[in-house]
Design a protein around this motif. Structure first.
Motif, short mmCIF file in Angstrom:
data_model
loop_
_atom_site.label_atom_id
_atom_site.label_comp_id
_atom_site.label_asym_id
_atom_site.label_seq_id
_atom_site.Cartn_x
_atom_site.Cartn_y
_atom_site.Cartn_z
N TYR A 240 2.37 -4.75 12.08
CA TYR A 240 2.33 -3.47 11.37
C TYR A 240 3.52 -3.41 10.43
O TYR A 240 4.59 -3.90 10.77
CB TYR A 240 2.41 -2.34 12.38
N VAL A 251 6.59 -9.75 5.02
CA VAL A 251 5.41 -9.50 5.85
C VAL A 251 5.70 -10.00 7.26
O VAL A 251 6.02 -11.17 7.44
CB VAL A 251 4.19 -10.23 5.27
N ILE A 260 5.58 -8.14 0.65
CA ILE A 260 4.60 -7.21 0.08
C ILE A 260 5.31 -5.98 -0.46
O ILE A 260 6.27 -5.50 0.13
CB ILE A 260 3.50 -6.85 1.10
N SER A 262 4.86 -2.03 -2.19
CA SER A 262 3.99 -0.89 -2.46
C SER A 262 4.42 -0.27 -3.77
O SER A 262 5.57 0.13 -3.90
CB SER A 262 4.08 0.13 -1.33
N LEU A 290 1.29 -8.62 -3.46
CA LEU A 290 1.68 -9.62 -2.47
C LEU A 290 2.45 -10.73 -3.18
O LEU A 290 2.07 -11.19 -4.25
CB LEU A 290 0.43 -10.19 -1.79
N PRO A 316 -9.54 -3.92 2.32
CA PRO A 316 -8.22 -4.51 2.57
C PRO A 316 -7.82 -5.52 1.50
O PRO A 316 -8.67 -5.99 0.74
CB PRO A 316 -8.41 -5.21 3.92
N SER A 323 -4.70 -10.42 6.13
CA SER A 323 -5.34 -9.20 5.62
C SER A 323 -4.45 -7.99 5.87
O SER A 323 -3.81 -7.89 6.92
CB SER A 323 -6.68 -8.98 6.30
N PHE A 324 -4.43 -7.09 4.87
CA PHE A 324 -3.65 -5.86 4.98
C PHE A 324 -4.59 -4.67 4.93
O PHE A 324 -5.37 -4.54 3.99
CB PHE A 324 -2.66 -5.75 3.82
N TYR A 325 -4.54 -3.83 5.97
CA TYR A 325 -5.45 -2.69 6.05
C TYR A 325 -4.67 -1.39 5.95
O TYR A 325 -3.63 -1.24 6.59
CB TYR A 325 -6.19 -2.70 7.38
N LEU A 448 0.67 -0.13 6.85
CA LEU A 448 -0.40 -1.13 6.72
C LEU A 448 -0.47 -1.97 8.00
O LEU A 448 0.56 -2.35 8.55
CB LEU A 448 -0.13 -2.06 5.54
N VAL A 450 -1.26 -5.53 9.50
CA VAL A 450 -1.27 -6.90 9.00
C VAL A 450 -1.98 -7.74 10.04
O VAL A 450 -1.56 -7.79 11.20
CB VAL A 450 0.16 -7.43 8.80
#
Lengths: 531, 171, 405
Positions: A240, A251, A260, A262, A290, A316, A323-325, A448, A450
């Motif tokens: 997370y 990450v 990563i 934002s 990313l 994502p 993968s990032f959700y 997010l 991860v």
């Protein structure tokens, strides 16, 4: 090992019930309808237990055991849904306290029996593995002999085989040869695969449907393997990360290989028709970038952008299995305070002090001999057990500052403490200047998930196999119709493994089209059920 | 006969697969490295803004202490670490206190308040913290002169504990 | 959101509902007329059966039209509230019936499936029909696929259930074991409870009955709870806002964690009591167990055909259910929550349903599992599905509890 030689000359494995080639039933006494499920092939598990290996094999090859395992799994799974699993209760709660508190004695039993983490318990996994073994063994046990039988079958069948089919008939015709040729043509027109033998015709359709079940079983095994692989290191990752707007962070779980950023988190709400109801969110969105870190040492950055993506729920960011959700957010976290240094009496502003709450400077020079020193800074202020000022967390939820204001008139400076709401003057000093809050800037923070799931392709491949197998097994069916000359008469027999009503209509159509004088009413020997 | 062997092999393979799955599942370990492994190298800035790397101290024993000012046990053990630093700094021991994601001002004011003399490094983006798999703080690592992790302590330490661990990594 | 289209879609659904009612009347005609001579009865059966089928098919077109209009009007597939799911399930049952009719030309199946469809539509009408905007987690094409394919599968399972039930009624007699006859009567009583539930809901909604409580809900928040049936069961420590209405007799237990659980429990209590009364009254009038009374109406049907229809419907349904309930569900879960399987109660119940029907299919392989046993399993399977729909929403809070469920 002994073998069973049929009168047709074919050598069958011991235990065969119907000759693989001509179908002759070896049990001569019984006169009922033949049990055709596995073509009367010699199933390993039908033999008597001799050795330990036989015993284990027969146990897992049994359909009864398989169904038993299914039913046990099913019932046990039900118990796991009585109360929420541990992953759905608050993460901080102690399960041994939470369940009894919430659900009383039943909750106590639930947690004592380990039902709160049932689906990862060793016995549940054992149950799944036993089912897996049962699937493998029973598929091998049945699939291989069935394959042999269907491969070895010949067109001309033993009369007793014909006679003892569920659908069978016998009729005398004038010209058997002509009739057989006619039957072959009609079967062809009905899209059967037609084979002819010595005074015999066989129409066969959709044999592949028989393999459907084995494809499903293979798919299930692939699925189980995929699920098992997840526990190997590196196959599955669940992390997370919280990112402030504009921040770039490593990450987690990638050993700093990826970073990563934002570029901003936003929430949009649906337009409200009435004033009353709660706001319903329409979209959560993080503008993410990313990066790959080219530096080999932790703490060092040499970032190379590899992907930009607007992460939304259900959309994502994906890169090479990572993968990032969009999962959570915090709105309006303090990011910057602007103070005005104000002369108390006149209200005149001397200058502005802009403080970055995540990286404050120790001194702010306002020129003309005015200086503001930041003596202490507590991002999340509280008084600890010893009544000493401390910070509760590194996040500026409740920032507190101790300033020293140096003016041309007062080079020693005067001290004051500022909390968000009030200014506390250091005791014993009557301050001439005050720092008044002028402006507050905010940040959004995005949360997010991860994840890495390397077994995902395996899982999807397993699911695809299952679907393929189910479809060919249930939407097609294996049909065979045998017609042959026997002692001057024509014998007809037909077999399928399900949906007899539809199949019977097909056989009746064959009879109609060829004009065979067979009585349709006596064709089906199955006694109508419960009558 | 052949059939029998096939069945034994099938059952054997299944058994092995199941057993290895269980072993893998119940020995799985989340931490990125273990005691006995080489400590991952890193470079961070100290309070004066100068880069400091772990490998610069090869040949010396190094204690890494991960901390933050908002962690009461971290605050509590700092004086003990300082006392032991005074004892061991001339015996080939270096202590690096890695501050987790706090601002330079907060860390340096803390250093002044507690009169700390050992270097404090700023892990601004938590990259080193993550690389070392830190979960609770304080967590301390004791690294020998060759760069191997000798001990990992995930709790507050007393003078005696620190002394004992430092003793083990004196070159 | 296009209000006009949505209102058209509701009208379309209403038309479908009435067409189904008409079809039921026609189907009932096909199984009556006992005293007529054989030939005339056959002709009559043919005629009214075909007519019934035609009307049902017409109804399904309007039903489909409802779905499409609502989709266009709302801008997202109507699969996201309890009302929408129930009416979709009803549509799926009709489609399942049409498929089986196409395969077997059996009109009589309509006698049992269409009342089920009408009941579900009546039930759906109880829920909030206003289209709600979708929260971000539900904005996915996989959701549409997942829900509609699951509904299709469950619709076919429901047809299997109807055929199984018809088989059981058709073959019930004094030779059956006692438990068999008892259980069948319990099924009949359950059906009456469902009828009672729908009847009561429609009746009290039409009367505009409302009683309100303030209470602390399962998540510890203050909430106002609106009952549309007189509150026999009130919320725990609730504050009664409409004291002129009936006073609750008991309080709902707090271990019910579903959304608005006390209200739902109240509804269940009402349905069970009224349904049981209804059953008793009819049982007294008929002087015979109800299944045995119904049996004579089904005398023309071949049990073997019913058995095959039941099995056929289930094996057609099984791959569809697998696709919707497991495959699409996993793909969606992976995309929305980053895990393809999370052991959420609804997921587990989908798995349980799947395992159950898998067991059914394997049992059918063996000799001796055709006929009554297999029919009982088909009935039980559908009960599991309904349980999943009703009970899991009532007792367990999870990802799947629909907003207005």
């Amino acid at each position: 090992m002994s073998t069973l030689k049929c009168e047709c000359g074919h050598v069958n494995p011991v235990g065969t019930e119907l000759c693989e080639r001509c179908g002759k039933p070896f049990d001569e006494k019984d006169q009922g309808i033949l049990y055709m499920r596995y073509e009367g092939a010699a199933l390993r598990s039908r033999k008597k237990n001799k050795t330990f290996v036989d015993y284990i094999w027969n146990f897992f090859a049994s359909v009864k055991v398989g169904v038993g395992l299914l039913v046990i799994t099913l019932i046990v799974s039900m118990f796991g849904t009585i109360y929420p699993q541990q992953m759905y209760i608050p993460a901080t709660a102690d399960p041994y306290q939470y369940y009894p508190d919430q659900y009383g004695f039943a909750g106590f039993l639930y947690v004592s029996l380990g039902f709160h983490q049932m689906y990862s318990s060793w016995w549940y996994i054992t149950l799944l593995l036993l089912s897996g073994i049962s699937i493998v063994v029973s598929s091998i046990d049945r699939g291989i002999p069935l394959y042999r039988s269907l491969k070895n079958q010949q067109v001309r069948r033993h009369p007793r085989f014909m006679q003892r089919q569920r659908i069978s008939g016998r009729v005398v015709v004038d010209d058997p040869e002509q009739t057989l040729a006619n039957v072959a043509d009609v079967l062809k027109s009905m899209r059967y695969k037609v084979m002819t033998g010595e005074k015999a015709v066989m129409g066969e359709k959709n044999r592949f449907s028989r393999w459907g079940a084995y494809v499903v079983h293979l798919g299930l095994i692939v699925l189980l393997l995929g699920a098992l692989l997840r526990i190997l290191p590196g196959f599955s990752m669940d992390q997370y990360v919280w990112i402030r707007d504009g921040e770039t962070v490593p990450v987690p779980g990638t050993e700093n290989k990826y970073y990563i950023k934002s570029e901003g988190f936003e929430v949009e709400f649906y337009e409200q028709n009435d004033e009353e109801g709660p706001l319903i969110p329409e979209e959560f969105r993080t503008e993410a970038v990313l990066y790959e870190n080219m530096a080999t040492q932790s703490g060092q950055r040499e970032l190379r952008e590899i992907k930009r993506h607007t992460i939304r729920v259900n959309d994502p960011l994906r890169h090479e299995g990572l993968s990032f959700y969009q999962s959570d957010y915090k709105m309006n976290e303090f990011s910057q305070f602007t103070f005005a240094l104000t002369h108390q009496e006149s209200g005149e502003e001397v200058g502005l002090v802009e403080i970055d709450l995540f990286d404050p400077a120790s001194e702010y020079d306002l020129g003309n001999g005015f200086k503001v020193e930041l003596v202490e800074y507590y991002p999340d202020f509280e008084l600890d057990a010893k009544k000493e000022p401390q910070t509760k967390s590194p996040i500026p939820n409740n920032p507190a500052f101790i300033f020293r204001v140096i003016t041309p008139d007062n080079p020693a400076g005067e001290t004051s403490m500022v909390l968000i709401q009030q200014t506390i003057v250091a005791p014993g000093a009557e301050n001439e200047y005050a720092l008044k809050i002028k402006n507050i800037a905010f940040n959004n923070v995005t949360g997010l998930m991860v994840r890495t799931e390397r077994s995902l392709p395996i899982i999807y491949f397993g699911l695809a196999l299952i679907m393929l197998g189910l479809v060919i097994s249930f939407y097609w069916q294996h049909k065979r119709i045998w017609v042959q000359e026997q002692d001057g008469a024509i014998m007809l027999a037909a077999y399928t493994h399900k949906n007899w009503f539809s199949f019977k209509q097909e056989v009746e159509r064959l009879i109609d089209l060829t004009g065979l004088p067979l009585d349709k009413r006596t064709l089906d020997k199955e006694v109508p059920m419960d009558e | 006969m052949r059939n029998r062997w096939i069945r034994i092999i099938v059952l054997g393979v299944i058994f092995l697969a199941v057993a290895s799955a269980f072993i893998a599942a119940y020995t799985a370990d989340d931490s990125p490295f273990d005691v006995g492994d080489l400590a991952p190298d890193f470079t961070l800035l100290n309070l004066d803004g100068e880069p400091v790397s772990l490998k610069d101290f090869r040949g010396q024993g190094v204690m890494l202490n991960f901390w933050a000012t908002n962690c009461p046990p971290c605050r509590e053990e700092m004086p003990a670490i300082e006392r032991q630093y005074q004892q061991y700094k001339d015996k080939g021991i270096q202590i690096l206190a890695i501050n987790i994601a706090e601002s330079r001002l907060v860390a340096s004011r803390f250093k002044d308040r507690y009169d700390l003399t050992f270097p404090i490094l700023l892990d601004e983006d938590r990259s080193v913290t993550q690389r070392y798999g830190i979960i609770p703080i304080p967590t301390s690592f004791f690294i020998d002169k060759d760069g191997y992790v000798v001990a990992k302590v995930q709790s507050m330490m007393t003078d005696e504990m620190i002394k004992a661990h430092l003793e083990a990594i004196v070159p | 959101m296009n209000e006009q289209l949505i209102s058209y879609s509701s009208k379309s659904l209403l038309i479908a509902f009435f067409l189904y009612l008409v079809a039921i009347v026609f189907f009932v005609i096909t199984i009556t007329g006992r005293r007529m001579e054989q030939e005339r009865r056959e002709a009559l059966k043919q005629k009214w059966g075909r007519l019934g089928f035609g009307v049902a098919a017409l109804g399904s077109i309007f039903h489909l039209l409802y779905w499409i209009l609502r989709w266009v009007g709302k801008g997202s597939a109507p699969v996201s509230s309890m009302f929408e799911f129930m009416s979709l399930l009803a549509l799926a049952i009709v489609l399942g019936y049409l498929v089986i009719y196409w395969l077997y030309r059996s009109t009589a199946l309509g006698v049992f499936t269409l009342p089920l469809v009408v009941s579900l539509l009546g039930w759906a009408a109880v829920f909030d029909k206003t289209p709600q905007p979708l929260i971000p987690a539900l904005q996915s094409h996989w959701l549409t696929l997942h829900v509609s394919v699951v509904a299709l599968g469950e619709g076919l399972f429901a047809v299997g259930f109807a055929a199984g039930l018809m088989y059981l009624i058709r073959t019930v007699d004094q030779d059956n074991p006692l438990w068999h006859r008892r259980l069948l009567e319990i099924c009949m009583a359950l059906i009456f409870m469902l009828i009672a539930f729908i009847g009561l809901s429609i009746l009290f909604t039409a009367m505009g009955y409302e009683a309100q409580f303030n209470y602390v809900n399962e998540r510890g928040q203050e909430q106002t709870l609106t009952y549309t049936l007189p509150p026999v069961v009130g919320p725990k420590d609730g504050e009664y806002l409409t004291p002129e209405r009936m006073q609750p007799l008991v309080e709902a237990p707090t271990w019910l964690k579903g959304r608005e659980a006390p209200r739902k429990l109240n509804t269940i209590v009402w349905s069970v009591v009224v349904g049981a009364l209804l059953y008793l009254v009819i049982r007294l009038i008929s002087k015979k167990p109800i299944a045995e009374r119904l049996k004579s109406l089904l005398a023309d049907l071949s049990p073997a055909l019913l058995d095959e229809i039941c099995y056929r419907a289930i094996i057609i349904a099984f791959p569809i259910f697998t696709l919707g309930g497991l495959v699409f569900a996993m793909i969606w879960a992976e995309e929305a929550w980053g895990r393809f399987w999370g052991w959420d109660p609804k997921e587990v119940w989908a798995l349980i349903t799947w395992l159950f029907y898998a067991a059914y299919i394997h049992l059918r392989l063996g000799r001796g599992w055709h006929g009554a046993k297999s029919a009982w399993l088909a009935v039980l399977g559908f009960i599991i599905i309904m349980f999943n729909l009703v009970f899991v929403n009532l007792v367990i809070a999870g990802l799947h509890s629909y907003v207005s469920g």
